[in-house]
Design a protein around this motif. Structure first.
Motif, PDB file in Angstrom:
ATOM      1  N   ILE A 237       0.827  -1.186  -0.044  1.00  9.63           N
ATOM      2  CA  ILE A 237       0.054  -0.069  -0.142  1.00  9.63           C
ATOM      3  C   ILE A 237       0.861   1.406   0.218  1.00  9.63           C
ATOM      4  CG2 ILE A 237      -1.933  -1.037   1.349  1.00  9.63           C
ATOM      5  CD1 ILE A 237      -1.101   0.169   3.762  1.00  9.63           C
ATOM      6  N   ASP A 238       2.387   1.231   0.171  1.00  8.75           N
ATOM      7  CA  ASP A 238       2.958   2.324   0.099  1.00  8.75           C
ATOM      8  C   ASP A 238       4.464   2.229   0.013  1.00  8.75           C
ATOM      9  OD1 ASP A 238       3.521   5.206   0.341  1.00  8.75           O
ATOM     10  OD2 ASP A 238       3.568   5.190   2.392  1.00  8.75           O
ATOM     11  N   THR A 239       5.319   2.773  -0.640  1.00 10.60           N
ATOM     12  CA  THR A 239       6.690   2.634  -0.765  1.00 10.60           C
ATOM     13  C   THR A 239       7.266   3.911  -0.763  1.00 10.60           C
ATOM     14  OG1 THR A 239       6.327   0.832  -2.290  1.00 10.60           O
ATOM     15  CG2 THR A 239       8.493   1.687  -2.301  1.00 10.60           C
ATOM     16  N   ILE A 240       8.598   3.747   0.352  1.00 12.64           N
ATOM     17  CA  ILE A 240       9.197   4.938   0.569  1.00 12.64           C
ATOM     18  C   ILE A 240      10.878   4.665   0.204  1.00 12.64           C
ATOM     19  CG2 ILE A 240       7.943   6.225   1.879  1.00 12.64           C
ATOM     20  CD1 ILE A 240       9.740   5.292   4.205  1.00 12.64           C
ATOM     21  N   ALA A 241      11.817   5.619  -0.195  1.00  7.29           N
ATOM     22  CA  ALA A 241      13.038   5.301  -0.459  1.00  7.29           C
ATOM     23  C   ALA A 241      14.071   5.766   0.654  1.00  7.29           C
ATOM     24  CB  ALA A 241      13.520   5.916  -1.836  1.00  7.29           C
ATOM     25  N   VAL A 242      14.790   5.000   0.958  1.00  5.12           N
ATOM     26  CA  VAL A 242      15.650   5.077   2.137  1.00  5.12           C
ATOM     27  C   VAL A 242      17.001   5.467   1.520  1.00  5.12           C
ATOM     28  CG1 VAL A 242      16.705   4.724   4.474  1.00  5.12           C
ATOM     29  CG2 VAL A 242      14.391   4.156   3.794  1.00  5.12           C
ATOM     30  N   SER A 243      17.728   6.179   1.715  1.00  8.92           N
ATOM     31  CA  SER A 243      19.239   6.306   0.914  1.00  8.92           C
ATOM     32  C   SER A 243      20.331   6.173   2.126  1.00  8.92           C
ATOM     33  CB  SER A 243      19.233   7.410   0.051  1.00  8.92           C
ATOM     34  OG  SER A 243      20.595   7.642  -0.539  1.00  8.92           O
ATOM     35  N   MET A 244      21.336   5.346   1.703  1.00  7.70           N
ATOM     36  CA  MET A 244      22.688   5.159   2.514  1.00  7.70           C
ATOM     37  C   MET A 244      23.456   5.980   1.608  1.00  7.70           C
ATOM     38  SD  MET A 244      20.312   3.500   3.907  1.00  7.70           S
ATOM     39  CE  MET A 244      19.956   2.159   2.853  1.00  7.70           C
ATOM     40  N   GLN A 245      23.976   7.071   1.973  1.00  8.52           N
ATOM     41  CA  GLN A 245      24.811   7.782   1.046  1.00  8.52           C
ATOM     42  C   GLN A 245      26.437   7.555   1.346  1.00  8.52           C
ATOM     43  OE1 GLN A 245      23.082  11.929   1.410  1.00  8.52           O
ATOM     44  NE2 GLN A 245      21.238  11.278   0.350  1.00  8.52           N
ATOM     45  N   GLY A 295      31.724  -4.533  -4.973  1.00 12.42           N
ATOM     46  CA  GLY A 295      30.653  -3.660  -5.473  1.00 12.42           C
ATOM     47  C   GLY A 295      31.472  -2.257  -5.325  1.00 12.42           C
ATOM     48  N   PHE A 296      30.974  -1.240  -6.278  1.00 15.62           N
ATOM     49  CA  PHE A 296      31.537   0.085  -6.020  1.00 15.62           C
ATOM     50  C   PHE A 296      30.204   0.911  -6.046  1.00 15.62           C
ATOM     51  CE2 PHE A 296      35.273  -2.164  -8.276  1.00 15.62           C
ATOM     52  CZ  PHE A 296      36.072  -1.977  -7.432  1.00 15.62           C
ATOM     53  N   SER A 297      30.178   1.868  -5.214  1.00 14.63           N
ATOM     54  CA  SER A 297      28.903   2.547  -5.178  1.00 14.63           C
ATOM     55  C   SER A 297      29.118   4.129  -4.836  1.00 14.63           C
ATOM     56  CB  SER A 297      28.234   2.397  -3.546  1.00 14.63           C
ATOM     57  OG  SER A 297      28.120   0.675  -3.918  1.00 14.63           O
ATOM     58  N   ASN A 298      28.274   4.924  -5.449  1.00 18.79           N
ATOM     59  CA  ASN A 298      28.123   6.448  -5.374  1.00 18.79           C
ATOM     60  C   ASN A 298      26.690   6.920  -4.858  1.00 18.79           C
ATOM     61  OD1 ASN A 298      28.921   9.037  -5.443  1.00 18.79           O
ATOM     62  ND2 ASN A 298      29.152   9.305  -7.503  1.00 18.79           N
ATOM     63  N   ILE A 299      26.687   7.152  -3.803  1.00 19.06           N
ATOM     64  CA  ILE A 299      24.870   7.388  -3.395  1.00 19.06           C
ATOM     65  C   ILE A 299      24.948   8.713  -2.950  1.00 19.06           C
ATOM     66  CG2 ILE A 299      23.140   6.324  -1.939  1.00 19.06           C
ATOM     67  CD1 ILE A 299      24.527   4.279  -3.942  1.00 19.06           C
ATOM     68  N   HIS A 300      24.111   9.682  -3.545  1.00 22.45           N
ATOM     69  CA  HIS A 300      23.810  10.904  -2.940  1.00 22.45           C
ATOM     70  C   HIS A 300      22.495  11.583  -3.763  1.00 22.45           C
ATOM     71  CE1 HIS A 300      25.494  13.185  -6.759  1.00 22.45           C
ATOM     72  NE2 HIS A 300      26.512  12.229  -6.286  1.00 22.45           N
TER      73      HIS A 300
END
Length: 439
Positions: A237-245, A295-300
């Protein structure tokens, strides 16, 4: 230790297990399990191991599918059940059971067996009596089944949460790695405060229940974007995004899973060459003698549309590594509403190729994806062009894939590059097609 179900739960468990087997059969897409031979089981074992790192023998798979007769139905251990569920797109067996708990059951045919030899030795009125009794039993069973189904449908229609009545809120959806996030519910309608909802954290944690007056705290240890989903009665019924920057590009030991962890004592990497050596991996506690992923990650956060961008990068994999037959390279574009993913392997392993653009998901076992395969052991330049939800994939300027999707993934929140074994990514760059903004 394997948990043995109680007799009351046993029947329903095996119905759900059979449903899981049916979905596996559909994913393999070759032929009915009843017609499988050794090569079919070996193919499933190979794909299951590549995706979940759990390998099952032919006899074990036959026991699970009910093709190898045993005195009692085989009950797989938890790790096996989790792997089967993950193979068909679920986080684990618990989620598969939760979502399919109320799936329609196939009602067994109710029959009163009357042997011809027995009927021949009874009087005509006894034959008629047996037939009438059989019809009566069948009629009663059908009536009871109809009442039960009707009551279930009516109950579920009454006990529903309408869209917008309840939403999931995260007090701190953006944070650095590691991150502790706090979740609550917001009620706009007349929803009973005692109703229980379920939160799905994807691969970052087990399912958790929540009510209107509760808080749920979840720890995230991997860089990335998690689309946390709220369920009621197995319905999202709902979805939200959580970002680990992150502060630039960082390396971690795998993709978004509970077994992944950031590689310690490494400073942010130069994007000119994203690489970690065997010595650095060994010092981080990774067993190099077994299959592993880097894995290589760039999160912002950004204002770049996940439906209008150009991503380009140079990728290079190892030629080979013990325990890994098909070296692979994957690109993830993580958005506020969804994600894109491309998994590329060398031509001889094209059955393991996959692409996932928003709601569109295609793998090499259901469609010939040999055109998008490439051997990156010698290096190769990759370009992923997404323009108004139309996708084009280029390797060394050769157009290998064109497709479209419907559902927007929102704003770009992160980019991840994943290798099995040691790989190198040079000069990754993502730019907005409309504004030219660089991620």
């Amino acid at each position: 230790m394997t948990t043995i179900p109680t007799p009351s739960d046993d029947k329903r468990f095996f119905e759900i297990l059979d449903l899981c087997c049916k979905k596996i059969e559909e994913k393999m897409g070759t032929k009915p399990i009843a017609d499988w031979r050794s090569p079919d089981y070996n193919l499933l074992n190979s794909q299951l191991g590549r995706q979940t790192k759990v390998y099952l023998s032919e006899n074990t798979l036959k026991r699970i599918f009910g093709r190898l007769k045993t005195p009692t139905r085989y009950y797989p251990q938890k790790a096996t059940r989790d792997a089967l569920a993950q193979f068909i797109g679920y986080r684990d067996w618990q989620e598969f059971e939760l979502i399919n708990r109320f799936a329609p059951q196939v009602a067994p045919a109710i029959q009163q067996e009357i042997k011809v030899a027995d009927i021949e030795h009874v009087a005509p009125y006894e034959k008629q009596s047996k037939v009438r009794t059989s019809k009566l039993i069948i009629g009663i069973a059908i009536f009871i089944l109809a009442v039960a189904v009707g009551g279930f449908i009516v109950f579920n229609q009454i006990d529903q949460v309408k869209p917008g009545e309840v939403s999931l809120i995260c007090e701190n959806p953006n944070g650095e790695v590691p991150h502790t996030a706090i979740f609550k519910l917001s009620r706009l309608g007349n929803v009973n405060e005692d109703k229980q909802f379920t939160i799905n954290f994807m691969d970052e944690g087990p399912l958790k229940t929540i009510t209107a007056n509760q808080e749920v705290v979840q720890f995230f240890k991997n860089p990335g974007v998690v689309h946390v989903r709220l369920f009621y009665k197995n319905k999202a019924i709902d979805t939200i995004a959580v970002s680990m920057q992150t502060k630039g590009w960082v390396a971690n030991s795998g993709h978004d899973s509970l077994s992944a962890f950031p590689i310690a004592r490494l400073k942010p990497l130069s994007k000119q060459k994203l690489f970690v050596s065997a010595k650095q991996l060994d010092s981080a506690g990774i067993n190099l003698s077994k299959p592993f992923m880097i894995g290589f990650s760039n999160i912002h956060s950004s204002n770049i549309s996940g439906d209008n961008f150009l991503f380009k990068c140079q990728l290079k994999t190892e030629e080979s590594r013990p325990g890994i037959a098909c070296m692979q390279a994957s690109i993830f574009i993580l958005g506020s509403e969804g994600r894109h993913r491309v998994l590329m392997v060398k031509p001889s392993c094209s059955a393991f190729s996959e692409y996932n653009f928003s709601e569109l998901h295609v793998n090499g076992t259901s469609k010939n994806l040999s055109n998008m395969s490439y051997d990156f052991s010698a290096g190769g330049n990759v370009k992923l062009l997404v323009k108004n939800k139309k996708v084009s994939l280029f390797i060394n300027d050769k157009n290998l894939l064109n497709t479209t999707y419907d559902k927007s993934i929102g704003k770009v929140l992160g980019v991840k590059i994943l290798f099995n074994g040691i790989g190198t990514a040079a000069s990754p760059e993502l730019s907005d097609l409309n504004t030219g903004e660089l991620y």
